[in-house]
Each structure stands twice: as C-alpha cells, then as structure tokens.
Design an enzyme around this catalytic site. Structure first.
Site: not given
Length: 277
Positions: A63, A210-212
């Site tokens: 993500s 943004k995380t993933g």
C-alpha cells in the site's frame, strides 16, 4: 540525490538470487530471514543521514504504492481534490475487511488504505496510461505485469506481485516528488500533499507518509503468513527542513500487528533521533 540507477548493480549482486522466483517470492535462503532497513536522506542536499540494513533489496510496495497512485490520479483528472471523487463500496469488490466497506474519497483512501479504491483508480487510468506513469516515475523495477499468466497487473501488480522497490528507491521517489521532478501538474503535487496522512513525532517533527503491509510469497507463489513485511515511506518536516525516509521490516514469524503499523510506529518513535545524525 539517490538515483535508482545507482543501486541496480549492487542489487543484482546482493539480491538477484532471492528474486529468481519473482519479486516478493521466497527462496530457501530467505526462509528464516528477519531484518529492518531504514533510510533517511536530506531532501535539499541529498546527503544521506542514515542508512541501515539491506536498503538495496527490492520487495513488493503493497500500500505504499498508493502514494504514487495518488499522484497519477490527481494528474490524470481521475481524482479531483482531497475529497472528490467519493466512490461507494460495491459487493463485487469482495473485501473481507469491514473497515473498507464504506464510501471513500482520496483522503479516506490514503488514511485507511482502501484497496478497492486503488483498483478502481487504476481501472479508470487503463493499462497504457498506468504503465506509462510507473515508467515515467522510475518506480522500482517498473514491472506492472502482475501475477504470472493471470494478466492482472492493472489491479494486482503492487500487491505482492510483479512490482518491486527497495528502501533506497522509495526515498528517491519521495525526493523526486518533493522536488517536483515527476513531470506532473502542480495540482497533482498539491492535492497529494493535502491528502496524505500526517503523524506528529518527537522534537517538533511532523511525518507525512504511507504505510504498506503484506507477506512474502513462497517459491510456488503462495502467501507465507510467517513472513510478514511492512513499510512506512514519506518525509519528515520541521522548521522548513525536510528529510525523506523509508522504513522496511521483514519478519520470520506470524504477527498480530500489520507490518506497516510496526514500521510506522517505529519510525515515529525513532525519527527525531535518526534525523539528528
């Protein structure tokens, strides 16, 4: 400036064997691996502040790819502003996560990491335009073919599939975004900036990013939940100074916490100390 081409030779030597089965796919050598990689670079000067772990190794972006997707969406006009378009969830999206079964706009999409919204965006972009953006951005290995034989690159390539990127390359992308060198409209930069989530950190820093979260696949392509991975990618800002960062962690046992949350919380905790050099 960290450039993706600087690391291609080192990556091939250090990690080529691990990727023979495809990006994000495990081999016997990776079976018990566990590591963290953290990269911080001063945005203005390009000076490396911190670089730890195998930062040249490529893995699925999961993500974190919503960050460049947002730029594509706002540049193309598919996305309008931080709160438009607002698309309704439909049963055919088939998500199992209740959090994702709701009307979503660009800000909600990025904050709550709504997968189906990403896939609606790429469908509206179409294969050619999507591929052209990824290539123009020089994003990782630029491979949006998707899973072998499935022709699903438009909706799956960044989800533990063909697309892969290293922490070094993530930071390089962040710098190109902040320096406005992606070849997109001013609106695309400004709307993306306004839509990304922010996180307060120690000593007056604010992190944008943004995380993933995801998992490594085994040699047969099956998801291995004992190999969770997590990202947090973005930049910190304080008193006009900007520091681009990427945090990646690879585990070797099942975890009750998503890898992206682990990476984010660790980066928020450590950022001020690491940025001090």
């Amino acid at each position: 400036m960290i450039d993706r081409r600087q690391f291609s030779k080192g990556f091939a030597l250090a990690a080529g064997a691990a990727l023979l089965a495809g990006p994000g796919f495990a081999t016997a050598a990776m079976a018990s691996e566990k590591f963290v990689s953290t990269v911080l670079v001063d945005v203005e000067s390009g000076a490396a502040i911190h670089r730890g772990g195998p930062a040249e190794r490529r893995f699925t972006p999961c993500s974190t790819f919503k960050f460049p997707l947002a730029v594509m969406g706002f540049d193309s006009g598919v996305l309008i502003d931080p709160h438009h378009p607002r698309w309704d969830y439909r049963p055919e999206f088939q998500t199992t996560m209740e959090l994702q079964k709701k009307a979503t706009d660009p800000t909600i999409w990025l904050k709550d990491s709504i997968v189906w919204y990403s896939q609606e965006l790429t469908r509206k972009l179409g294969e050619a335009r999507f591929r052209d953006y990824v290539t123009a951005f020089g994003y990782g290995n630029e491979n949006v073919s998707g899973n072998p034989g499935k022709k699903d690159g438009l909706t799956q390539s960044w989800l533990m599939s063909s697309l892969a990127i290293s922490p070094d390359e993530q930071v390089a992308f962040v710098r190109r975004f902040l320096d406005r060198k992606l070849g997109v409209s001013d609106h695309a930069y400004e709307a993306t900036l306004a839509s990304l989530a922010q996180y307060p950190a120690e000593d007056g820093w604010t992190l944008h990013g943004k995380t993933g979260s995801g998992f490594v696949r085994d040699a047969k392509g099956a998801i291995d939940r004992s190999k969770p991975l997590g990202w947090f990618v973005g930049w910190g800002e304080k008193d006009g100074r900007k520091v681009a960062f990427a945090r990646f962690n690879l585990g070797n046992q099942r975890s009750k916490t998503y890898g992206g949350m682990i990476a984010r919380d660790a980066m928020v905790k450590d950022f001020a100390r690491l940025a001090a050099g």
